[in-house]
Design a protein around this motif. Structure first.
Motif, mmCIF file in Angstrom:
data_model
loop_
_atom_site.group_PDB
_atom_site.id
_atom_site.type_symbol
_atom_site.label_atom_id
_atom_site.label_comp_id
_atom_site.label_asym_id
_atom_site.label_seq_id
_atom_site.Cartn_x
_atom_site.Cartn_y
_atom_site.Cartn_z
ATOM 1 N N VAL A 1 0.849 -1.190 0.000
ATOM 2 C CA VAL A 1 0.000 0.000 0.000
ATOM 3 C C VAL A 1 0.886 1.243 0.000
ATOM 4 O O VAL A 1 1.834 1.345 0.773
ATOM 5 C CB VAL A 1 -0.913 -0.011 1.248
ATOM 6 C CG1 VAL A 1 -1.785 1.231 1.283
ATOM 7 C CG2 VAL A 1 -1.771 -1.258 1.254
ATOM 8 N N ALA A 2 0.577 2.203 -0.857
ATOM 9 C CA ALA A 2 1.398 3.412 -0.958
ATOM 10 C C ALA A 2 0.957 4.418 0.094
ATOM 11 O O ALA A 2 -0.036 5.121 -0.072
ATOM 12 C CB ALA A 2 1.268 4.011 -2.355
ATOM 13 N N VAL A 3 1.650 4.462 1.211
ATOM 14 C CA VAL A 3 1.373 5.433 2.277
ATOM 15 C C VAL A 3 2.656 6.189 2.584
ATOM 16 O O VAL A 3 3.755 5.661 2.403
ATOM 17 C CB VAL A 3 0.846 4.739 3.549
ATOM 18 C CG1 VAL A 3 -0.513 4.102 3.303
ATOM 19 C CG2 VAL A 3 1.825 3.701 4.059
ATOM 20 N N PRO A 4 2.536 7.420 3.063
ATOM 21 C CA PRO A 4 3.745 8.191 3.357
ATOM 22 C C PRO A 4 4.475 7.685 4.596
ATOM 23 O O PRO A 4 3.893 7.019 5.445
ATOM 24 C CB PRO A 4 3.185 9.600 3.584
ATOM 25 C CG PRO A 4 1.780 9.387 4.037
ATOM 26 C CD PRO A 4 1.297 8.179 3.300
ATOM 27 N N GLN B 1 7.242 12.241 6.331
ATOM 28 C CA GLN B 1 6.508 12.992 5.312
ATOM 29 C C GLN B 1 5.162 13.508 5.824
ATOM 30 O O GLN B 1 4.408 14.103 5.074
ATOM 31 C CB GLN B 1 6.285 12.099 4.092
ATOM 32 C CG GLN B 1 7.576 11.644 3.422
ATOM 33 C CD GLN B 1 7.333 10.610 2.335
ATOM 34 O OE1 GLN B 1 6.656 9.609 2.545
ATOM 35 N NE2 GLN B 1 7.870 10.878 1.148
ATOM 36 N N VAL B 2 4.873 13.242 7.093
ATOM 37 C CA VAL B 2 3.584 13.631 7.678
ATOM 38 C C VAL B 2 3.806 14.771 8.680
ATOM 39 O O VAL B 2 4.560 14.621 9.641
ATOM 40 C CB VAL B 2 2.911 12.442 8.385
ATOM 41 C CG1 VAL B 2 1.578 12.862 9.006
ATOM 42 C CG2 VAL B 2 2.696 11.290 7.409
ATOM 43 N N ARG C 1 9.663 9.972 17.096
ATOM 44 C CA ARG C 1 9.265 8.830 16.276
ATOM 45 C C ARG C 1 9.301 9.145 14.782
ATOM 46 O O ARG C 1 8.864 8.342 13.973
ATOM 47 C CB ARG C 1 7.875 8.351 16.692
ATOM 48 C CG ARG C 1 7.826 7.875 18.142
ATOM 49 C CD ARG C 1 6.474 7.300 18.500
ATOM 50 N NE ARG C 1 6.420 6.904 19.907
ATOM 51 C CZ ARG C 1 5.428 6.217 20.469
ATOM 52 N NH1 ARG C 1 4.384 5.842 19.719
ATOM 53 N NH2 ARG C 1 5.460 5.907 21.745
ATOM 54 N N GLY C 2 9.810 10.324 14.439
ATOM 55 C CA GLY C 2 10.035 10.642 13.042
ATOM 56 C C GLY C 2 9.008 11.531 12.373
ATOM 57 O O GLY C 2 9.166 11.864 11.185
ATOM 58 N N PHE C 3 7.970 11.958 13.086
ATOM 59 C CA PHE C 3 6.962 12.833 12.485
ATOM 60 C C PHE C 3 7.427 14.290 12.484
ATOM 61 O O PHE C 3 8.197 14.715 13.348
ATOM 62 C CB PHE C 3 5.644 12.724 13.259
ATOM 63 C CG PHE C 3 4.921 11.417 13.052
ATOM 64 C CD1 PHE C 3 3.945 11.292 12.066
ATOM 65 C CD2 PHE C 3 5.213 10.307 13.834
ATOM 66 C CE1 PHE C 3 3.269 10.094 11.874
ATOM 67 C CE2 PHE C 3 4.547 9.099 13.650
ATOM 68 C CZ PHE C 3 3.574 8.994 12.664
ATOM 69 N N ARG C 4 6.938 15.025 11.518
ATOM 70 C CA ARG C 4 7.188 16.468 11.473
ATOM 71 C C ARG C 4 6.104 17.161 12.278
ATOM 72 O O ARG C 4 4.922 16.824 12.170
ATOM 73 C CB ARG C 4 7.174 16.967 10.037
ATOM 74 C CG ARG C 4 8.260 16.333 9.164
ATOM 75 C CD ARG C 4 8.131 16.767 7.721
ATOM 76 N NE ARG C 4 8.287 18.221 7.581
ATOM 77 C CZ ARG C 4 8.168 18.872 6.438
ATOM 78 N NH1 ARG C 4 7.872 18.197 5.318
ATOM 79 N NH2 ARG C 4 8.330 20.169 6.392
ATOM 80 N N ILE C 5 6.480 18.121 13.078
ATOM 81 C CA ILE C 5 5.533 18.799 13.970
ATOM 82 C C ILE C 5 5.216 20.190 13.432
ATOM 83 O O ILE C 5 6.122 20.964 13.074
ATOM 84 C CB ILE C 5 6.088 18.904 15.406
ATOM 85 C CG1 ILE C 5 6.435 17.498 15.936
ATOM 86 C CG2 ILE C 5 5.067 19.576 16.321
ATOM 87 C CD1 ILE C 5 5.280 16.523 15.958
ATOM 88 N N LYS D 1 -6.597 7.949 3.249
ATOM 89 C CA LYS D 1 -5.874 6.737 2.875
ATOM 90 C C LYS D 1 -4.368 6.939 2.890
ATOM 91 O O LYS D 1 -3.632 6.132 2.320
ATOM 92 C CB LYS D 1 -6.323 6.271 1.492
ATOM 93 C CG LYS D 1 -7.778 5.836 1.438
ATOM 94 C CD LYS D 1 -8.140 5.322 0.059
ATOM 95 C CE LYS D 1 -9.585 4.864 -0.004
ATOM 96 N NZ LYS D 1 -9.952 4.340 -1.357
ATOM 97 N N GLY D 2 -3.910 8.003 3.530
ATOM 98 C CA GLY D 2 -2.483 8.281 3.552
ATOM 99 C C GLY D 2 -2.001 8.693 4.934
ATOM 100 O O GLY D 2 -1.645 7.851 5.765
ATOM 101 N N SER D 3 -2.018 9.987 5.206
ATOM 102 C CA SER D 3 -1.460 10.504 6.454
ATOM 103 C C SER D 3 -2.218 10.053 7.697
ATOM 104 O O SER D 3 -1.604 9.730 8.731
ATOM 105 C CB SER D 3 -1.439 12.038 6.407
ATOM 106 O OG SER D 3 -0.668 12.497 5.314
ATOM 107 N N LEU D 4 -3.535 10.016 7.615
ATOM 108 C CA LEU D 4 -4.314 9.646 8.804
ATOM 109 C C LEU D 4 -4.046 8.207 9.261
ATOM 110 O O LEU D 4 -3.878 7.977 10.463
ATOM 111 C CB LEU D 4 -5.807 9.861 8.546
ATOM 112 C CG LEU D 4 -6.267 11.333 8.513
ATOM 113 C CD1 LEU D 4 -7.776 11.418 8.308
ATOM 114 C CD2 LEU D 4 -5.884 12.051 9.808
#
Length: 206
Positions: free
Chosen positions: A78-81, A85-86, A110-114, A142-145
């Motif tokens: 599945v293509a998710v970011p 990238q979020v 954990r690697g998320f952008r704030i 279907k991606g970031s969430l």
């Protein structure tokens, strides 16, 4: 006539013809064949009226074996970011101070952008009873969430059709007790991006 027998008078003894044994044997064989044919026909009639044919069909069906379903993998993941990238806005809808900043710091590790960190807007402030709400544009469903959802599985997911961009919000609710353990969140991310097997239909092998 000579010999020990003498014929007297005007009557001669009646002489019987020899039995024809060949004809008797042939008649016996014919009778046996007729009786056999009658017996075979009787058995066939019994099978018809007692459902012998149906029993044979049922037996053949019982011998069929159902082959187990074989799973076939999807052609691609599945293509998710990725978390990097979020971009996440962390908003506090509770009365507990500092909760948004603590959560934002953990997400950053954990690697998320704030993005923005602060209090939730009036429409959510003190109105989220559960652990939280994940809010984003329709395209993020279907991606970031789903990616952000691995960090807080119990959070409700919502979309706003009028919202632009790719940034998503994590709105902390009264039931929030912390993010998921990092090991569990990482495993959920792997499952999210891994190909999912698709079970094939069962078929009979006769």
């Amino acid at each position: 006539m000579g010999g020990q027998y003498k014929i007297t008078g005007d009557k001669y003894p009646r002489m019987r013809p020899a039995r024809r044994r060949g004809r008797l044997a042939l008649a016996g064989v014919a009778c046996a064949a007729v009786l056999g044919a009658l017996g075979w026909g009787t058995l066939q009639l019994i099978d018809v009226f007692t459902g012998g044919g149906a029993a044979s069909a049922a037996g053949a069906a019982a011998d069929c074996r159902v082959a187990p379903a074989r799973a076939s993998a999807s052609p691609a993941a599945v293509a998710v970011p990725k978390p990097a990238q979020v971009t996440v806005n962390v908003l506090n809808a509770t009365t507990r101070k500092g909760l948004a900043q603590q959560t934002a710091d953990e997400l950053k590790k954990r690697g998320f952008r704030i993005g923005d960190v602060g209090n939730a807007p009036a429409e959510f402030d003190k109105k989220v009873a559960g652990s939280g709400v994940l809010l984003g544009p329709t395209a993020a469903l279907k991606g970031s969430l789903p990616v952000l959802g691995t960090q807080l599985p119990a959070a409700e997911r919502r979309t706003d059709a009028a919202r632009k961009g790719a940034t998503v919000d994590l709105i902390i609710g009264d039931g929030f007790k912390g993010l998921a353990k990092q090991a569990d969140a990482d495993a959920a991310l792997v499952r999210l991006t891994a190909p999912q097997p698709t079970p094939a239909a069962k078929k009979k092998d006769c």
